[in-house]
Write an enzyme that holds these catalytic residues in place. Structure first.
Site, PDB file in Angstrom:
ATOM      1  N   ASP A  79       0.831  -1.206   0.000  1.00  0.00           N
ATOM      2  CA  ASP A  79       0.000   0.000   0.000  1.00  0.00           C
ATOM      3  C   ASP A  79       0.863   1.253   0.000  1.00  0.00           C
ATOM      4  OD1 ASP A  79       0.880  -0.674   2.609  1.00  0.00           O
ATOM      5  OD2 ASP A  79      -0.591   0.708   3.469  1.00  0.00           O
ATOM      6  N   GLU A  80       0.275   2.338  -0.424  1.00  0.00           N
ATOM      7  CA  GLU A  80       0.866   3.689  -0.326  1.00  0.00           C
ATOM      8  C   GLU A  80       2.321   3.747  -0.782  1.00  0.00           C
ATOM      9  OE1 GLU A  80      -1.841   5.519   3.284  1.00  0.00           O
ATOM     10  OE2 GLU A  80      -0.157   4.235   3.849  1.00  0.00           O
TER      11      GLU A  80
END
Length: 536
Positions: free
Chosen positions: A341-342
């Site tokens: 993620d991210e």
């Protein structure tokens, strides 16, 4: 000192005379005033537990646990161990010996038998003669024990003798989970939580039939698991946490202890090494993992998206291989979570390249990949699971990417942040937690349907629900308690109970009845005004 009549022998003639005198109101002990007549509360109805059972047929005489009761188990080590777990709960509060035996009649019986119970289902039958929990696998017996536990008065959780009585309502519960994956995530990277704290959380999860413990073991602020081939990951990368505290890490023995304890409560540990982003602790520990060959300083803030492993370098994949190999060897469970993620500092092309190279490494060491739902923007491996953490308001395009992957065979774990992220503030006045996903009161956290949450995703793709608890603002077990309770039981119910049982108005009453049990267990919880808590 007054002695308990049940443990003090008396002749029948003397005892009968005493009872007659007592009935006539002429018997006194010393100068103490007569005690008021005891009022016995009705036993907890079979349908008032959390998670809601699949089927309940009430009726018949309750069973009362007494000093002569026993716990009968099959002659197998695993069933006997579940029986020992049960007696470990019952003996301190009841004061009864409750011997563990594999013969006799009556009492509480734990029994494995063929039947339509599945891997985790059970049948609980209670009548005047006893309570029998039947399952086709030990996990089902254990879950049945959790139901029995909730059917007994909350004082059963106390560690000192309580007055009782200890009654179980008559009738039959037939129960099995809606989803096979019912998880909770604990972030030990932003703030480190020791082995004893993790065990405490495991015990809380077990009470609500959660079966997956996702441990977030690495992030920008800390690396929390020893890796022999890259020792500075833990000794240096694990030396701090958000705010600049001392941090910490699990030795391999520590981690094995957590895994073993979780297994004793029928939870599977899912370790996560977040990559290619959320990797500053690793980058600070080994300069060669950076594209420029320079290690950044350790990080103790809470911003995200600034770090990335160096995708073009071969050493990155040597590193991943070593970490996955050592972690997989420590983890008997099926899954290994690779984050994903991210990764804002990784180009899309590099992200796809990285995931294409890392997923086969996980498979090589016998584990199934789980990744955050951004994995669906790459090429999810066959059998991989994507953990969705978006919001109700997430763009249709982003949701469509996840739905398309699900339609193509990728399984889904649902963790929408504005529903089941347990670190979100309840209200604007909540002192702990964050609010980037919004304010998440108890009703909002509970009142959604995992099977219909992502329109277009096949129902068969939804493997379950997970409630993450991120720790940017949480430093103590009391902090974990306050943010997890009362929302965690709702997430557990979404994962376990049939969709037909889902109803906020009835759930909030069952939830409120859990409060005295949490008090007995020493769980600090948020007294939401949405829940009709007991007043005394």
């Amino acid at each position: 000192m007054r002695r308990n009549h049940s443990t003090t022998p008396r002749s029948p003639r003397i005892l009968g005379s005493l009872l007659l005198l007592a009935a006539a109101g002429v018997l006194t002990l010393g100068t103490a005033p007569a005690a008021p007549a005891a009022t016995t509360a009705a036993p907890t109805p079979l349908d008032q537990v959390v998670p809601a059972p699949a089927s309940v047929k009430p009726g018949g005489t309750p069973y009362r646990i007494t000093r002569t009761s026993s716990v009968r188990v099959d002659a197998s080590a695993e069933v006997r161990r579940i029986g020992a777990y049960l007696t470990g709960i019952l003996r301190p509060s009841t004061g009864y010996p409750l011997p563990l035996t594999d013969h006799g009649t009556g009492g509480i019986r734990l029994h494995l038998a063929q039947g339509d119970y599945g891997a985790e289902g059970y049948r609980l039958h209670s009548d005047a003669g006893g309570v029998t929990i039947t399952a086709s696998a030990p996990a089902g017996l254990f879950h049945g024990v959790q139901t029995l536990r909730q059917l007994l008065p909350p004082a059963v959780e106390e560690k000192a003798v309580q007055p009782g009585p200890w009654e179980v309502a008559g009738g039959t519960v037939e129960d099995r989970p809606r989803y096979s994956y019912r998880g909770a995530m604990l972030d030990v990277s932003r703030h480190f939580f020791g082995v004893a704290q993790v065990k405490r959380y495991i015990d809380q999860l077990a009470l609500y039939k959660i079966n997956e413990l996702h441990l977030h073991l690495s992030d920008d602020q800390g690396w929390r698991i020893a890796v022999d081939s890259w020792p500075r990951l833990a000794t240096y990368g694990g030396s701090t946490e958000v705010g600049g505290g001392a941090g910490g890490y699990y030795t391999k023995a520590d981690y094995r202890e957590i895994v073993s304890y979780a297994a004793s409560r029928y939870l599977e540990v899912v370790p996560e090494i977040d990559m290619p982003g959320h990797s500053n602790a690793a980058l600070a520990s080994y300069a060669e993992l950076n594209c420029n060959g320079t290690a950044p300083p350790l990080y103790t803030g809470t911003e995200v998206g600034f770090s990335s492993l160096c995708v073009p370098k071969q050493v990155t994949y040597d590193f991943v291989d070593d970490v996955v190999r050592e972690l997989a060897a420590l983890t008997p469970g099926r899954y290994l979570h690779i984050g994903g993620d991210e990764a804002h500092s990784t180009s899309h092309a590099d992200y796809v390249t990285f995931m294409d190279r890392v997923q086969p490494i996980v498979a090589k060491y016998g584990k199934t990949v789980i990744g955050w739902h951004q994995l669906t923007g790459a090429h999810p491996a066959q059998g991989a699971l994507a953990q969705y953490w978006g919001l109700d308001r997430t763009s249709a395009a982003d949701k469509a990417q996840v739905v398309k992957a699900a339609q193509n065979g990728t399984g889904l774990i649902l963790s929408p942040a504005d529903r089941v992220y347990l670190d979100m503030k309840y209200t604007k006045d909540t002192k702990l937690g964050l609010d980037w996903a919004g304010l998440v009161e108890v009703e909002r956290s509970y009142d959604w349907n995992p099977g219909a949450y992502l329109p277009g995703a096949p129902d068969s793709a939804v493997r379950g629900v997970e409630a993450p608890l991120w720790s940017e603002t949480l430093t103590t077990s009391a902090d974990l308690d306050y943010m997890a309770f009362p929302r965690l039981p709702g997430a557990a119910e979404l994962g376990w109970s049939p969709a037909a049982t889902h109803d906020w108005d009835t759930y909030k009453v069952r939830l409120a009845a859990q409060a005295p049990r949490w008090d007995a267990l020493g769980i600090t919880y948020y007294r939401s005004p949405q829940v009709p808590w007991p007043t005394n």
